[in-house]
Design a protein around this motif. Structure first.
Motif, mmCIF file in Angstrom:
data_model
loop_
_atom_site.group_PDB
_atom_site.id
_atom_site.type_symbol
_atom_site.label_atom_id
_atom_site.label_comp_id
_atom_site.label_asym_id
_atom_site.label_seq_id
_atom_site.Cartn_x
_atom_site.Cartn_y
_atom_site.Cartn_z
ATOM 1 N N GLU A 151 0.841 -1.042 0.104
ATOM 2 C CA GLU A 151 0.011 -0.028 0.045
ATOM 3 C C GLU A 151 0.861 1.322 0.084
ATOM 4 O OE1 GLU A 151 -3.644 2.177 2.402
ATOM 5 O OE2 GLU A 151 -3.147 -0.028 2.605
ATOM 6 N N TYR A 170 3.841 1.469 -1.326
ATOM 7 C CA TYR A 170 4.453 1.823 -2.524
ATOM 8 C C TYR A 170 3.480 2.174 -3.406
ATOM 9 C CZ TYR A 170 6.435 0.692 -7.086
ATOM 10 O OH TYR A 170 7.074 0.958 -8.469
ATOM 11 N N GLU A 171 2.392 1.629 -3.417
ATOM 12 C CA GLU A 171 1.240 2.032 -4.330
ATOM 13 C C GLU A 171 0.731 3.522 -4.292
ATOM 14 O OE1 GLU A 171 -0.678 -2.280 -5.714
ATOM 15 O OE2 GLU A 171 -1.698 -1.214 -4.451
ATOM 16 N N LYS A 186 4.322 -7.847 -7.561
ATOM 17 C CA LYS A 186 3.376 -6.936 -8.359
ATOM 18 C C LYS A 186 3.640 -6.094 -9.002
ATOM 19 C CE LYS A 186 -1.240 -5.223 -6.842
ATOM 20 N NZ LYS A 186 -2.133 -4.757 -5.566
ATOM 21 N N HIS A 187 4.872 -5.522 -8.895
ATOM 22 C CA HIS A 187 5.346 -4.233 -9.739
ATOM 23 C C HIS A 187 6.524 -4.337 -10.398
ATOM 24 C CE1 HIS A 187 1.702 -1.898 -8.274
ATOM 25 N NE2 HIS A 187 1.897 -2.538 -6.957
#
Length: 343
Positions: A191, A193-194, A237-238
């Protein structure tokens, strides 16, 4: 100019991340402690980070003013001038600003950097820390996002924290916090990071059981694998480029193997304060005990000016701090790795 420019500061963090080492970050409160830190970095041929807390700023402003932001400016400006004489790079950072102090501490310092930049000068501080870990994560991230947007305008890196570093430091006491709050979850790291990565560069003080203060071996239960698992969740995820610049708070008193383990998980900065406070004070106490009759005018005597001259013992404190910081450079593998002159 050994106080790093914004570009040089980013290069420092990149070099540490790529090279598997981290920078010692020491809290300073005076010219003497600044000099001890600069001497240590120079003798270690290591770049490093000098930081000011709200309490350190208040102390530096004098007991009559007690102005945290003003004192921080004084310490930062002194560091800019003193660092010119050394062939290493240092970054200037502020430590643990809670939400209620953003308007009175961080925003005036950001404004001071803006004023310097308008005059063609280097940033006063290269990074700042917002410690909004006392807030629910959503609220923490809302404030972090707002402040990072302001920092990015001036090429300032923001350090944020999710989870709580236990113990007490500089009047910030979290000793009563529930144990589960001492560990950041992988979901928290994703969270963070996003929320922030699209805005600009940031550092993240993820918590893995680390505690401020000094404790006997075994008293602090660190779980460095929390950093590994959190980074893995983010990069899964990224992508690999999403690996975050992590900060290790409460580094004083930590075991060497635990310190070294965190370097492999993306830690590029470790705060060390309690150990350097002791390293500064210990030789001063030794001086007082050995020169008791000289520093006190016992039974109407005149004492010994050479021993009660503050310079006679403060220089010993400076050297004690320097020695402990050189040990930190070795522990964090930054010794001999200055990028001064290459960027």
């Amino acid at each position: 100019m050994p106080v790093a420019t914004p570009a040089q500061y980013r290069a420092m963090l990149d070099a540490a991340q790529k090279g598997g080492y981290a920078y010692p970050a020491i809290n300073v409160t005076s010219i003497t402690t600044i000099n001890g830190a600069l001497k240590a970095f120079a003798e270690s041929k290591s770049d490093g980070i000098i930081q000011v807390s709200t309490g350190g700023g208040e102390f530096a402003s004098g007991t009559s003013l007690k102005d945290q932001a003003f004192g921080a400016i004084v310490l930062a400006e002194a560091t800019h001038r003193l660092a010119e004489k050394y062939n290493i790079l240092v970054g200037l950072h502020t430590d643990h600003c809670q939400p209620k102090k953003v308007d009175s501490f961080l925003k005036p310092l950001i404004a001071e950097t803006a004023k310097r930049r308008a005059a063609g000068l280097n940033n006063l501080f290269q990074s700042h820390m917002l410690d909004a870990s006392e807030l629910p994560l959503a609220e923490n991230m809302r404030l972090s996002k707002e402040l990072l947007e302001e920092c990015v305008k001036h090429e300032i890196i923001l350090e944020v924290e999710a989870g709580v570093v236990g113990g007490e430091e500089d009047g910030h006491d979290t000793s009563g916090v529930a144990a589960d709050k001492l560990y950041t979850t992988p979901e928290d790291m994703v969270e963070v990071y996003e929320t922030l990565s699209s805005i600009g560069r940031f550092m993240f003080a993820a918590t893995f059981g680390n505690v401020h203060g000094s404790y006997k071996p075994g008293a602090v239960k660190l779980k460095p694998t929390i950093l590994r698992d959190g980074q893995a969740a983010v990069t899964a995820k990224h992508g690999a480029a999403a690996e975050m610049d992590l900060v290790f708070h409460g580094g004083s008193g930590s075991l060497l193997e635990e310190i070294r383990e965190t370097l492999g998980y993306g830690v590029v900065k470790m705060n060390i304060d309690t150990d350097t406070q002791y390293a500064f004070t210990r030789p001063i106490v030794d001086h007082m005990f050995k020169n008791y009759a000289g520093v006190l005018k016992i039974d109407g005597e005149v004492g010994d000016k050479k021993t009660y001259d503050p310079r006679s013992y403060l220089k010993k404190g400076e050297q004690g701090l320097c020695d402990r910081m050189k040990e930190a450079c070795n522990d964090l593998l930054s010794t001999g790795k200055t990028i001064f002159g290459t960027v």
